[in-house]
Design a protein around this motif. Structure first.
Motif, PDB file in Angstrom:
ATOM      1  N   ASP A 108      41.290  26.782 -16.764  1.00 31.16           N
ATOM      2  CA  ASP A 108      42.599  26.351 -16.288  1.00 31.16           C
ATOM      3  C   ASP A 108      42.779  24.880 -16.657  1.00 31.16           C
ATOM      4  O   ASP A 108      41.989  24.019 -16.252  1.00 31.16           O
ATOM      5  CB  ASP A 108      42.650  26.527 -14.765  1.00 31.16           C
ATOM      6  N   PRO A 109      43.806  24.517 -17.440  1.00 30.72           N
ATOM      7  CA  PRO A 109      43.958  23.135 -17.899  1.00 30.72           C
ATOM      8  C   PRO A 109      44.242  22.130 -16.791  1.00 30.72           C
ATOM      9  O   PRO A 109      44.105  20.920 -16.997  1.00 30.72           O
ATOM     10  CB  PRO A 109      45.125  23.213 -18.888  1.00 30.72           C
ATOM     11  N   SER A 110      44.633  22.609 -15.615  1.00 28.57           N
ATOM     12  CA  SER A 110      44.899  21.689 -14.514  1.00 28.57           C
ATOM     13  C   SER A 110      43.617  21.229 -13.827  1.00 28.57           C
ATOM     14  O   SER A 110      43.639  20.308 -13.005  1.00 28.57           O
ATOM     15  CB  SER A 110      45.820  22.345 -13.475  1.00 28.57           C
ATOM     16  N   LEU A 111      42.494  21.847 -14.159  1.00 28.43           N
ATOM     17  CA  LEU A 111      41.224  21.525 -13.528  1.00 28.43           C
ATOM     18  C   LEU A 111      40.406  20.555 -14.366  1.00 28.43           C
ATOM     19  O   LEU A 111      40.527  20.507 -15.587  1.00 28.43           O
ATOM     20  CB  LEU A 111      40.411  22.809 -13.303  1.00 28.43           C
ATOM     21  N   VAL A 112      39.556  19.797 -13.699  1.00 30.59           N
ATOM     22  CA  VAL A 112      38.577  18.941 -14.367  1.00 30.59           C
ATOM     23  C   VAL A 112      37.210  19.542 -14.076  1.00 30.59           C
ATOM     24  O   VAL A 112      36.832  19.716 -12.913  1.00 30.59           O
ATOM     25  CB  VAL A 112      38.640  17.489 -13.854  1.00 30.59           C
ATOM     26  N   VAL A 113      36.472  19.866 -15.133  1.00 28.55           N
ATOM     27  CA  VAL A 113      35.174  20.512 -14.971  1.00 28.55           C
ATOM     28  C   VAL A 113      34.078  19.546 -15.396  1.00 28.55           C
ATOM     29  O   VAL A 113      34.076  19.039 -16.525  1.00 28.55           O
ATOM     30  CB  VAL A 113      35.095  21.812 -15.792  1.00 28.55           C
ATOM     31  N   LEU A 114      33.148  19.285 -14.487  1.00 27.58           N
ATOM     32  CA  LEU A 114      32.001  18.431 -14.767  1.00 27.58           C
ATOM     33  C   LEU A 114      30.754  19.303 -14.805  1.00 27.58           C
ATOM     34  O   LEU A 114      30.657  20.301 -14.086  1.00 27.58           O
ATOM     35  CB  LEU A 114      31.847  17.359 -13.688  1.00 27.58           C
ATOM     36  N   SER A 115      29.786  18.901 -15.627  1.00 32.89           N
ATOM     37  CA  SER A 115      28.591  19.708 -15.774  1.00 32.89           C
ATOM     38  C   SER A 115      27.369  18.825 -15.936  1.00 32.89           C
ATOM     39  O   SER A 115      27.404  17.807 -16.639  1.00 32.89           O
ATOM     40  CB  SER A 115      28.735  20.631 -16.994  1.00 32.89           C
ATOM     41  N   SER A 116      26.288  19.214 -15.265  1.00 35.33           N
ATOM     42  CA  SER A 116      25.006  18.521 -15.393  1.00 35.33           C
ATOM     43  C   SER A 116      23.911  19.556 -15.274  1.00 35.33           C
ATOM     44  O   SER A 116      23.669  20.092 -14.185  1.00 35.33           O
ATOM     45  CB  SER A 116      24.852  17.454 -14.311  1.00 35.33           C
ATOM     46  N   GLY A 117      23.262  19.877 -16.398  1.00 37.70           N
ATOM     47  CA  GLY A 117      22.258  20.924 -16.388  1.00 37.70           C
ATOM     48  C   GLY A 117      22.870  22.241 -15.963  1.00 37.70           C
ATOM     49  O   GLY A 117      23.875  22.684 -16.513  1.00 37.70           O
ATOM     50  N   ALA A 118      22.295  22.861 -14.928  1.00 35.66           N
ATOM     51  CA  ALA A 118      22.789  24.148 -14.447  1.00 35.66           C
ATOM     52  C   ALA A 118      23.890  24.003 -13.407  1.00 35.66           C
ATOM     53  O   ALA A 118      24.394  25.005 -12.895  1.00 35.66           O
ATOM     54  CB  ALA A 118      21.629  24.958 -13.864  1.00 35.66           C
ATOM     55  N   THR A 119      24.278  22.763 -13.090  1.00 35.32           N
ATOM     56  CA  THR A 119      25.260  22.520 -12.030  1.00 35.32           C
ATOM     57  C   THR A 119      26.653  22.310 -12.605  1.00 35.32           C
ATOM     58  O   THR A 119      26.832  21.569 -13.575  1.00 35.32           O
ATOM     59  CB  THR A 119      24.857  21.290 -11.200  1.00 35.32           C
ATOM     60  N   THR A 120      27.628  22.961 -12.010  1.00 37.44           N
ATOM     61  CA  THR A 120      29.028  22.831 -12.402  1.00 37.44           C
ATOM     62  C   THR A 120      29.843  22.375 -11.203  1.00 37.44           C
ATOM     63  O   THR A 120      29.690  22.906 -10.098  1.00 37.44           O
ATOM     64  CB  THR A 120      29.580  24.163 -12.926  1.00 37.44           C
ATOM     65  N   LEU A 121      30.703  21.394 -11.433  1.00 40.78           N
ATOM     66  CA  LEU A 121      31.609  20.895 -10.402  1.00 40.78           C
ATOM     67  C   LEU A 121      33.033  21.038 -10.922  1.00 40.78           C
ATOM     68  O   LEU A 121      33.332  20.608 -12.045  1.00 40.78           O
ATOM     69  CB  LEU A 121      31.311  19.434 -10.084  1.00 40.78           C
TER      70      LEU A 121
END
Length: 323
Positions: free
Chosen positions: A21-34
């Motif tokens: 969804d383009p309205s979301l900001v997705v952060l990632s670190s290893g196996a973790t997604t925010l």
């Protein structure tokens, strides 16, 4: 298969969230997604760790329907500005001035959680593991019930390894002093085995409107120190003397997440209603209705005033652990 690899929530029974969804900001670190939803009151939509068999949600995840409804109350967590929890009758007095917030669009009888959670936030600088969100309130003198003080707020949301850190900041842009409070409102997965552990001194007892009546002892204080079942009491209460650390554990799943907070997040709210699946352990700078507290109890209630140009800044962190 491609969707499952790119979206850790694709086959997740807890949520149907789509991170494309383009309205979301997705952060990632290893196996973790925010997943951050700036348009939904600057909220966090999901915070989970992918394993070989499932996603471990450290906060209760939002659904696609909750995002479509732009409903912060169904997000994983949302920010509280410029005050936390309720204000009795949406009214209080400040420096001889009557402040009436009853017409600001808040649909609750007692003004709830400020207004920043009901407004889109602007996305600022971002990296693969961090994002900055910004919000500025300019009072509208013609609008009934508008918060009459101008201020600027920001959130820096970042993954540090598998841990989540949120730094909240606000600056009084008004020509005069401004009463103020801030916090975050996280929801956690609640099961029959969920346990909350925290060191607190006393509990604010509340009336039927969830407004504080007095500060005193309660069995939940000792239960929290030992490790309290989320089902032990019917709670929607502030706790004082919080040591600024709380652990939410799922012993049967062999995991826990610890919330830590910097001063002045000196108060903790536990929302664990009976016969409901909701669970919140909230770090806040002020208790419910602190703006209406009498002078004798203002300090205990976290009553705070920002002077013109004054800035307040403090961080929160959620650190997960397998046990």
């Amino acid at each position: 298969m491609r969707e499952a690899l790119s979206n850790p929530f694709a086959a997740d029974p807890a949520t149907d969230l789509r991170i494309d969804d383009p309205s979301l900001v997705v952060l990632s670190s290893g196996a973790t997604t925010l997943v951050v939803a700036p348009q939904v009151g600057g909220s966090i939509a999901a915070y989970g760790e992918r394993t070989n068999t499932r996603v471990l949600h450290w906060l209760r995840p939002a659904t696609r329907a909750a995002l479509a409804a732009v409903n912060p109350l169904q997000m994983a967590s949302f920010p509280l500005f410029p005050y936390c929890n309720r204000i009795r009758g949406a009214r209080f007095a400040f420096e001889g001035r009557a402040i009436d917030l009853a017409g600001d669009g808040n649909r609750f009888a007692h003004a709830l959680h400020g207004h920043a959670w009901r407004t889109p936030w602007r996305v600022g600088a971002r990296t693969a593991t961090s994002v900055e969100l910004h919000f500025e309130h300019v009072p509208d003198a013609k609008a009934t019930g508008d918060w009459p003080f101008r201020y600027r707020a920001s959130q820096r949301i970042e993954l540090i390894g598998g841990a989540l850190r949120v730094t909240l900041e606000a600056e009084n842009l008004s020509a005069g002093p401004m009463p103020f409070g801030m916090g975050h409102h996280p929801y956690y997965p609640r099961t029959s085995n969920t346990v909350v552990t925290a060191q607190v001194e006393q509990m604010w007892h509340a009336d039927d409107h969830v407004l504080p009546t007095h500060l005193g002892p309660h069995p939940a204080v000792d239960a929290l120190a030992r490790g309290m079942s989320a089902d032990a009491f019917d709670l929607d209460n502030n706790f004082s003397g919080w040591a600024r650390s709380a652990t939410i554990a799922w012993p049967d799943e062999g995991r826990e997440v610890t919330l830590t907070a910097e001063s002045p997040f000196d108060h903790m709210v536990v929302f664990a209603p009976a016969n409901e699946a909701q669970l919140c352990v909230e770090p806040v700078t002020n208790t419910t209705d602190c703006f209406n507290a009498n002078e004798d109890s203002r300090e205990r209630a976290g009553y705070r005033v920002l002077q013109p140009g004054e800035t307040i800044r403090a961080a929160l962190a959620w650190t997960p652990r397998r046990v």
